[in-house]
Design a protein around this motif. Structure first.
Motif, short mmCIF file in Angstrom:
data_model
loop_
_atom_site.label_atom_id
_atom_site.label_comp_id
_atom_site.label_asym_id
_atom_site.label_seq_id
_atom_site.Cartn_x
_atom_site.Cartn_y
_atom_site.Cartn_z
N ASN A 72 0.83 -1.20 0.00
CA ASN A 72 0.00 0.00 0.00
C ASN A 72 0.87 1.27 0.00
N GLU A 153 -6.00 -4.50 5.83
CA GLU A 153 -5.63 -4.88 4.46
C GLU A 153 -6.86 -4.92 3.56
N ARG A 155 -9.67 -3.30 3.87
CA ARG A 155 -10.13 -1.94 3.61
C ARG A 155 -9.24 -1.26 2.58
N ASN A 156 -7.94 -1.44 2.67
CA ASN A 156 -7.01 -0.81 1.73
C ASN A 156 -7.15 -1.39 0.32
N ARG A 157 -7.49 -2.65 0.21
CA ARG A 157 -7.70 -3.26 -1.11
C ARG A 157 -8.93 -2.69 -1.79
N ARG A 159 -10.01 0.35 -1.63
CA ARG A 159 -9.87 1.75 -2.02
C ARG A 159 -9.34 1.86 -3.41
#
Length: 159
Positions: A72, A153, A155-157, A159
């Motif tokens: 990220n 992880e 949540r970041n995927r 975005r």
């Protein structure tokens, strides 16, 4: 008589506020502990190099784009970190077999040795810090941190 939904929501907000505070403290104290530890092993790698080497050790060779996506991070940030690590002999570049214009990054033997030394030193440090915790409490902490990291992880995927 109080509405259970309102009471539950207020309680959730207090709990989430406590979690936010504890995570912020964890990050600050974790870094301060790492910097303040007197053993040489903790200074063998900076945090970015350690994270990159841990990922490469687990996932195998990667191109910079895949590495940046997994961690990220911006591709230019990873490129700078990888260049410094290559100068230090921690990683090697090779032609990407799937893209003739690209390269893949892999950990060198020296990089893996340093990473293993840092990992062992960190494990010993946490063993000392958590020495008076029960085995069940340590296992619960490990599981909760794993779940938190998984949620972050995920949540970041998205975005």
């Amino acid at each position: 008589m109080k509405d259970d939904h309102t009471t539950g929501t207020a309680r959730d907000e207090v709990t989430l506020g406590r979690i936010e505070t504890e995570v912020a403290l964890l990050l600050r104290l974790g870094e301060a502990t790492r910097r303040g530890t007197g053993t040489m092993e903790h200074r063998l790698l900076d945090r970015a190099a350690y994270v990159i080497l841990r990922h490469l050790a687990n996932a195998g060779p990667q191109n910079v784009s895949a590495l940046a996506a997994k961690l990220n991070l911006d591709g230019s940030t990873v490129t700078r970190q990888v260049s410094a690590m290559q100068r230090d002999g921690l990683i090697a570049r090779a032609p990407d077999p799937t893209d003739g214009r690209g390269t893949v990054i892999s950990a060198t033997h020296a990089g893996l040795q340093r990473m293993a030394a840092v990992q062992a030193a960190r494990t010993r440090l946490y063993g000392d810090i958590l020495a008076d915790w029960s085995a069940d409490d340590r296992e619960t902490l490990a599981e909760m941190l794993h779940r938190l990291n998984g949620a972050l992880e995920s949540r970041n995927r998205r975005r």
